[in-house]
Structure formats: structure tokens, C-alpha cells
Scaffold this active site. Structure first.
Site, PDB file in Angstrom:
ATOM      1  N   LEU A 185      12.332  22.913 121.170  1.00  9.68           N
ATOM      2  CA  LEU A 185      10.962  22.451 121.413  1.00  9.68           C
ATOM      3  C   LEU A 185      10.412  21.826 120.137  1.00  9.68           C
ATOM      4  O   LEU A 185      10.227  22.508 119.127  1.00  9.68           O
ATOM      5  CB  LEU A 185      10.082  23.625 121.853  1.00  9.68           C
ATOM      6  CG  LEU A 185      10.632  24.467 123.018  1.00  9.68           C
ATOM      7  CD1 LEU A 185       9.654  25.579 123.372  1.00  9.68           C
ATOM      8  CD2 LEU A 185      10.914  23.583 124.230  1.00  9.68           C
ATOM      9  N   ARG A 198      -1.778  22.602 111.836  1.00 11.24           N
ATOM     10  CA  ARG A 198      -2.093  23.444 110.673  1.00 11.24           C
ATOM     11  C   ARG A 198      -1.493  22.922 109.366  1.00 11.24           C
ATOM     12  O   ARG A 198      -1.871  23.354 108.283  1.00 11.24           O
ATOM     13  CB  ARG A 198      -1.618  24.884 110.944  1.00 11.24           C
ATOM     14  CG  ARG A 198      -2.484  25.603 111.955  1.00 11.24           C
ATOM     15  CD  ARG A 198      -1.774  26.819 112.560  1.00 11.24           C
ATOM     16  NE  ARG A 198      -0.794  26.436 113.586  1.00 11.24           N
ATOM     17  CZ  ARG A 198      -0.113  27.311 114.340  1.00 11.24           C
ATOM     18  NH1 ARG A 198      -0.293  28.604 114.167  1.00 11.24           N
ATOM     19  NH2 ARG A 198       0.745  26.893 115.254  1.00 11.24           N
ATOM     20  N   GLN A 205       7.748  14.801 126.085  1.00  9.07           N
ATOM     21  CA  GLN A 205       6.642  15.607 126.621  1.00  9.07           C
ATOM     22  C   GLN A 205       5.336  14.952 126.153  1.00  9.07           C
ATOM     23  O   GLN A 205       4.987  15.015 124.986  1.00  9.07           O
ATOM     24  CB  GLN A 205       6.725  17.046 126.100  1.00  9.07           C
ATOM     25  CG  GLN A 205       5.645  17.954 126.693  1.00  9.07           C
ATOM     26  CD  GLN A 205       5.429  19.222 125.870  1.00  9.07           C
ATOM     27  OE1 GLN A 205       5.807  19.293 124.706  1.00  9.07           O
ATOM     28  NE2 GLN A 205       4.794  20.216 126.472  1.00  9.07           N
ATOM     29  N   TYR A 238      20.263  -1.366  77.644  1.00  8.26           N
ATOM     30  CA  TYR A 238      20.246  -1.603  79.086  1.00  8.26           C
ATOM     31  C   TYR A 238      21.495  -2.367  79.483  1.00  8.26           C
ATOM     32  O   TYR A 238      21.753  -3.470  78.984  1.00  8.26           O
ATOM     33  CB  TYR A 238      18.999  -2.410  79.512  1.00  8.26           C
ATOM     34  CG  TYR A 238      19.082  -2.804  80.970  1.00  8.26           C
ATOM     35  CD1 TYR A 238      19.134  -1.834  81.960  1.00  8.26           C
ATOM     36  CD2 TYR A 238      19.173  -4.149  81.360  1.00  8.26           C
ATOM     37  CE1 TYR A 238      19.270  -2.176  83.296  1.00  8.26           C
ATOM     38  CE2 TYR A 238      19.296  -4.502  82.693  1.00  8.26           C
ATOM     39  CZ  TYR A 238      19.350  -3.509  83.661  1.00  8.26           C
ATOM     40  OH  TYR A 238      19.488  -3.841  84.983  1.00  8.26           O
ATOM     41  N   SER A 244      24.138  -4.035  66.834  1.00  6.65           N
ATOM     42  CA  SER A 244      22.848  -3.559  67.326  1.00  6.65           C
ATOM     43  C   SER A 244      21.891  -4.706  67.636  1.00  6.65           C
ATOM     44  O   SER A 244      21.985  -5.785  67.058  1.00  6.65           O
ATOM     45  CB  SER A 244      22.203  -2.661  66.277  1.00  6.65           C
ATOM     46  OG  SER A 244      23.009  -1.521  66.107  1.00  6.65           O
ATOM     47  N   ALA A 288      25.136  -8.197  64.797  1.00  6.34           N
ATOM     48  CA  ALA A 288      23.869  -7.553  65.142  1.00  6.34           C
ATOM     49  C   ALA A 288      22.762  -8.590  65.239  1.00  6.34           C
ATOM     50  O   ALA A 288      22.754  -9.582  64.520  1.00  6.34           O
ATOM     51  CB  ALA A 288      23.526  -6.504  64.094  1.00  6.34           C
TER      52      ALA A 288
END
Ligand code: UD1
Ligand code: CA
Length: 484
Positions: A11, A18, A76, A369, A408, A426
Site C-alpha cells: 500500500l 505528517r 487508487q 586541474y 609548476s 615552469a
């Protein structure tokens, strides 16, 4: 009677007022699944000839959860109570003789308990058997009124309890077994005699008892299985219990946990022996981990696949990614979908990856990234390296060979390739591919201005101009450039 006379009715049409939610109650989640999915899963091993799901609120979404398990939905509309829901299900039950009926909001029910209730129903030749539970706080539940030690007289809803009945602590779980040919006539006699003007399925048990049919109560050995979720607090409690069960099962499989009550694990997660989980870890979705992994505090893994001996340092987020044996990530790494870190690769702090393959033993230690990128084995990606994979319209790949050194603060403007064994200086902005074993350098040249600083300080001390006097550009600067 064979198993084949059995149907299941769940059901699940109610709204769940509530909960104060725009979402139907049975779609709310606890223990990593929608409530109704837990119920459907608990029923599946009973191998009933039919599983009927009564839906109403958000019918499509509710059906979609149960359909993969072979449930058939009936609508239902409107919802006139649990008894009415059962009437709506009647046609779909076909020639089934016995039905196990469950509410979609009692997710802790276990298959073994349903089996035991069914066995009691069959051996007692009952018209109805209710799964009951004895609890310390029965408030909010219908109470089981017994007529003898074994037989049930009626189920009384909370709102209709007399003062004396309020003391009863045997509750109705709303999980039943019915012999259907007995149920239908009894249900037909039920009237909506309550303040909600609903047809209560519970009243059918009283009708059966009044007609001298056998109505039994089967007491659940673990009363938590009867817990229904009517409020947010109920949801939280049920979630807590599911998480506890899952942790216990993993600990039984040889996984260590520190402060286990702080660790949240979804039901399908697996982990090998001697894996250790620190406090505050979340393992979600279909995450799978090998042996001897360590997941440190605050890390969240979702649909992650880890080999053996993987270390996830604190506060990492790993989603739809694969980490092979001996990989170390974090702290504070974010691995987005499509990341694959091969054996022994290292990804350090403040690194974000997406659709990125990092080869065996390669290192991406900090502040990087990598998107749509492929890094070959043993390469080293310097701090602050960024793959510029997006040009505002499409995504482009960056391919870095094996044994490459990226200095870097390099930007790799994709599409671009760095050949095996190459170096990138770098601070470079790399727009063109670098051949194998070459040095790629792409940055402005440095100019040193002798005595500029001391002159500046003198001027400031004299209360003079705020900036040193600019000399006119002279051949001098060109000459200097040549010297380099
Ligand atoms: C019900 C029982 C109560 C029991 C409790 C256990 C009744 C009248 N009361 O109360 O004795 O102690 O469960 O948790 O049955 N539903 C429909 N159609 C409807 C109404 C409800 O499908 O018209 C479904 C709901 O979606 C829900 C389940 O039936 O999954 C139970 O309904 P709910 O409103 O939660 O009943 P309770 O008040 O908890
Ligand atoms: Ca309920």
C-alpha cells in the site's frame, strides 16, 4: 498450499501529510533507498505469483521504483483509506488465495519475518494474521486487542482508543496475511466510521473476529521491523538503524571503523578485509573497495571503485572514479566522474580531476586541474598546472606521455600533446604540442632593473613621487635583451 497461491500487496498511495513534504512519503529515502524499495526488496524472495503496488500520490515515480522488481501498479484515486486501497487491488490479485499486505512506509521489515508470519498463518489456518510488535512507546500506532492468548479481537486505531486501551503496548505493524476469500466479505462490511471518513483495513480484522474467523497475531522478534515512517523523526530513526545494520555487516566482513556511528554507508557498498574507515566517512552508491584500504576522516566516495592498499587522505570527494592498487589521494582532492588513477599513482592536495587518466606511478601532488587529460606513467605534474580543456564551446583533450615533467604553474591549452620524456618549463602557457624529449618553454622573458628598489626607497624617504621615475626606453634595454 503451494507458494503459487501467494500474492503481495504493497500500500503506497498515501501522501504522508505528517512529513510536510511535496514528495510522496514512500519516495522518501532512508538507509540509501526509497522506503518503498526496501519493502519491495524484502518481499522479492517470497517469490509470490504477483506483487501489486497500490499507488496514488506521485503514482508514476512510485511505480518506477518498484517496477524493476516485477511489481504491477494499480491506481487508487482518491485515497479513501487502507481498506479501500485493498479493494482497489482486488482485481489485480487474480486467483491468488493468500495475500501478504504491507504498507510502503515500514522499510525495516525482513524477509525471514514475513516467512515466519506466513507459516504461522498457514499452520493456524487463519483468516487473517497480523504482524504485531511489543514496544515501550506505542503512541501513533493501532493497538492489538486480544480476545485470548492466541486470538485477536480487533485492532483499535490510536484516535479511537479508550483510556484503558491506551495502556496496550502491542502495536499493529500494518503488515498482514489474509486468506482472501475470507477477507473480501469482511471488508465489505467495514464502514468509514472514523473522523477521516476512511475505510480502515484494520477494521476488517475486527469483522473477521466477530464472525468467529481465526485472527492471529504474530509477534515480530525485533520490534524495529514494525517501525512505520510517518514523520521526519521516524525517517531519521529508520535511517540510523539501516546504517547500523550495514556497518555491522561490513565489520563482520573484516572492515575496521573508528567511531562507527559517524560513518554512513549505502547498502550496495562492499569493502575488503582490513580496510579501515576513519570517523565521518561516507561511502555511497556502488562504491567498492579492495583490501587494506584506508579512508581517512571526512572523505566522501560515491560510485568509486578502489583496488587494494588505496589511501584516501582526509576530506576528499571521489565520484565515479577508479583508483587502482596502491593509489594515494588527498588530502582535499576532488576526483570527478571518469577519473582513473592507475597503480601507485598519487594525487595530492587541492587537485581536481575529471575524465582524467593518471598512469602508473605518476604524480600530481598539488593545486592542479586535469580535465579530459591523459597522463602517462611516471610523469610528474607540477603545482598549479591547469589543463585548459574548455574553449567556451567544446572540450578538448590533453595528452601527456610517459616520464614527462611539467613545471609548476603551467597552462596546457588543449588540444595539446606532450611527448614522452619531454620537459615543460615552469610558468609556460603551452599552445602547441611538445615533441618527445624536448623542452617546451612558453613565457615572457625576465627583465631585472638594477638598483630600482634602492632608488624607490630614496624617493619615498624624500617624500617625493610615489613611483620611481621612468627612464625612456633606450637601446640599453635592447642590448640587455641580447645578452640573454
Ligand atoms: C496504519 C494502521 C495502524 C498501524 C500503522 C503501522 C490503518 C487504518 N492504520 O496507520 O493500525 O499501527 O499503520 O504503521 O491502516 N495508504 C494507501 N491508501 C490509502 C491510505 C493509505 O495506499 O488510502 C498507504 C499509505 O501510503 C501507507 C500505508 O497505506 O504506506 C499506511 O498508511 P498510513 O496513513 O501511514 O497509516 P497509519 O496512520 O500509519
Ligand atoms: Ca504509517
Amino acid at each position: 498450499m503451494s507458494v503459487n497461491d501467494l500474492a503481495i500487496v504493497i500500500l503506497a498511495a498515501g501522501k504522508g501529510t505528517r512529513l510536510k513534504s511535496s514528495q510522496a512519503k514512500v519516495l522518501h529515502r532512508a538507509g540509501g533507498r526509497a522506503l518503498v524499495e526496501h519493502v519491495v526488496r524484502a518481499c522479492a524472495p517470497l517469490k509470490a505469483r504477483k506483487v501489486v503496488l497500490v499507488v496514488g500520490h506521485q503514482a508514476e515515480q512510485v511505480s518506477a521504483v518498484a517496477e524493476p522488481f516485477g511489481a504491477e501498479s494499480v491506481l487508487q484515486q482518491p485515497q479513501r483509506g487502507t481498506g479501500h486501497a485493498m479493494q482497489v487491488a482486488r482485481r489485480a490479485l487474480g486467483s491468488a488465495k493468500i495475500a501478504v499486505v504491507l504498507p510502503g512506509d515500514a522499510p525495516l521489515i525482513r524477509t525471514e519475518t514475513l516467512r515466519a508470519m506466513l507459516a504461522a498463518h498457514r499452520s493456524g489456518n487463519a483468516a487473517a494474521t497480523v504482524l504485531s510488535a511489543v514496544v515501550s512507546d506505542p503512541s501513533g500506532y493501532g493497538r492489538v486487542l486480544r480476545k485470548s492468548e492466541t486470538a485477536v479481537q480487533a485492532i483499535v486505531e490510536e484516535s479511537q482508543l479508550t483510556g484503558e486501551q491506551r495502556e496496550l503496548n502491542e502495536i499493529n505493524s500494518s503488515i498482514y496475511c489474509f486468506t482472501l476469500e475470507k477477507l473480501w466479505p469482511a471488508l465489505a462490511r467495514v464502514t468509514p466510521n472514523n473522523k477521516h471518513r476512511e475505510l480502515y483495513l484494520t477494521d476488517a480484522l475486527g469483522e473477521l473476529a466477530a464472525a468467529n474467523e481465526t485472527v492471529l497475531a504474530h509477534v515480530a522478534t525485533d520490534p524495529r521491523e514494525a517501525l512505520g515512517c510517518n514523520t521526519r523523526a521516524d525517517l531519521a530513526e529508520v535511517d540510523r538503524i539501516f546504517r547500523e545494520w550495514k556497518r555491522s555487516s561490513l565489520m563482520n566482513d573484516g572492515v575496521s571503523m573508528q567511531l562507527p556511528e559517524t560513518i554512513l554507508i549505502d547498502p550496495e557498498v562492499t569493502a575488503g578485509e582490513d580496510t579501515v574507515l576513519e570517523p565521518g566517512v561516507q561511502l555511497l552508491g556502488k562504491t567498492k573497495m579492495g583490501e587494506r584500504c584506508i579512508i581517512r576522516t571526512g572523505s566522501v566516495l560515491s560510485d568509486a571503485v578502489l583496488g587494494d592498499d588505496v589511501v584516501v587522505e582526509p576530506h576528499c570527494v571521489v565520484v565515479q572514479s577508479r583508483l587502482d592498487d596502491g593509489v594515494v589521494v588527498g588530502p582535499f582532492a576532488r576526483l570527478r566522474p571518469g577519473t582513473h588513477l592507475k597503480d601507485g599513482a598519487r594525487v595530492g592536495n587541492f587537485v581536481e580531476t575529471k575524465k582524467a587518466v593518471v598512469g602508473e606511478g605518476a604524480k600530481v601532488p598539488h593545486l592542479t586541474y586535469l580535465g579530459d587529460a591523459h597522463v602517462g606513467p611516471k610523469s610528474n605534474i607540477g603545482a598549479g598546472t591547469i589543463t585548459c580543456n574548455y574553449d567556451g564551446a567544446g572540450k578538448h583533450p590533453t595528452t601527456i606521455g610517459k616520464g614527462v615533467f611539467i613545471g609548476s604553474n603551467t597552462t596546457l591549452i588543449a588540444p595539446v600533446r606532450i611527448g614522452d620524456g619531454a620537459y615543460v618549463a615552469a610558468g609556460s602557457a603551452i599552445t602547441e604540442s611538445v615533441p618527445p624529449d624536448a623542452l617546451g618553454i612558453a613565457r615572457g622573458r625576465q627583465v631585472n632593473k638594477p638598483r630600482w628598489a634602492s632608488r624607490k626607497r630614496r624617493e619615498l624617504a624624500a617624500g617625493g613621487k610615489s613611483a620611481p621615475r621612468r627612464r625612456k626606453a633606450k637601446p640599453r634595454s635592447r642590448k640587455k635583451a641580447k645578452r640573454r
